[in-house]
Design a protein around this motif. Structure first.
Motif, short mmCIF file in Angstrom:
data_model
loop_
_atom_site.label_atom_id
_atom_site.label_comp_id
_atom_site.label_asym_id
_atom_site.label_seq_id
_atom_site.Cartn_x
_atom_site.Cartn_y
_atom_site.Cartn_z
N ALA A 157 29.35 24.30 35.20
CA ALA A 157 30.15 24.63 34.02
C ALA A 157 31.63 24.33 34.27
N ASN A 158 32.12 24.67 35.46
CA ASN A 158 33.51 24.39 35.79
C ASN A 158 33.80 22.90 35.78
N MET A 159 32.84 22.11 36.24
CA MET A 159 33.01 20.65 36.23
C MET A 159 33.18 20.14 34.80
N LEU A 160 32.32 20.62 33.90
CA LEU A 160 32.39 20.16 32.51
C LEU A 160 33.66 20.67 31.83
N VAL A 161 33.95 21.96 31.99
CA VAL A 161 35.14 22.53 31.35
C VAL A 161 36.40 21.86 31.88
N GLY A 162 36.45 21.64 33.20
CA GLY A 162 37.62 20.98 33.79
C GLY A 162 37.80 19.57 33.28
#
Length: 205
Positions: A157-162
């Motif tokens: 999720a952090n990869m996508l949000v970032g």
């Protein structure tokens, strides 16, 4: 549903005006008089609801976040598969409409000032932590259904949000090489090639 009170409506009106001023002029140039003029109220009315400019700004950031979630409630509550919902999240965050562009400008101001303000830093941590948990829940659901790749759902999720955040800032900055369309294509490619579970190859003996 009961009609919102006049006070609630006026408070919401002031917060929407504050977000617009922040988006247009920046947080450091936020003035109560500008908010009051845009909201169609007096400066005293603004101070009736918010003791300080800092209180007003924090409430505006929170309101921007809540309205952002509300605009996406349909996809967060959707019965569609998780891969489709992640694609819809990407589409909904591409800076393409006046409303989305304004919201992005407000967020950029929060990020820019957070390193210098413990109060805003805590606010950013709380709001963004909540958003990352929401996206991670979509990822986790997709993993449980065999639609998304294995891995820590918070990391994915952090990869996508970032990626969404970083590319959106470039779009807002007017990059000629990274348009809104290219941002969308890049983020969707990430969803489809990294997050989506690849079919298992048949082993021939």
């Amino acid at each position: 549903m009961p009609r919102p009170s006049v006070e609630a409506e006026r408070r919401a009106q002031i917060l929407r005006a504050t977000c617009q001023v922040i988006a247009e002029s920046g947080l450091r140039n936020l003035r109560i008089s500008d908010v009051a003029r845009l909201a169609g109220v007096s400066g005293g009315t603004v101070h009736y609801y918010f003791d300080t400019k800092q209180d007003l700004a924090q409430a505006a950031f929170e309101d921007c976040y809540e309205r952002s979630l509300e605009r996406r409630r349909w996809l967060l509550d959707s019965r569609a598969d998780s891969l489709t919902r992640l694609r819809q999240i990407v589409d909904s965050y591409v800076p393409g409409t006046p409303e989305t562009i304004e919201a992005w400008k407000v967020w950029v101001e929060l990020w820019a000032e957070s390193p210098r303000s413990p109060r805003l830093r805590e606010l950013n941590e709380r709001l963004y932590g909540d958003w990352r948990r929401i996206v991670a829940a979509v990822v986790r659901d997709g993993q449980s259904r065999g639609q998304l790749a294995d891995g820590d759902p918070f990391v994915l999720a952090n990869m996508l949000v970032g990626m969404i955040d970083g590319l959106a800032v470039q779009v807002l900055a007017g990059s000629h090489s990274l348009t809104a369309g290219r941002m969308r294509a890049t983020c969707l490619a990430f969803v489809d090639t990294v997050l989506a579970r690849r079919p298992s190859a048949n082993v021939v003996e």
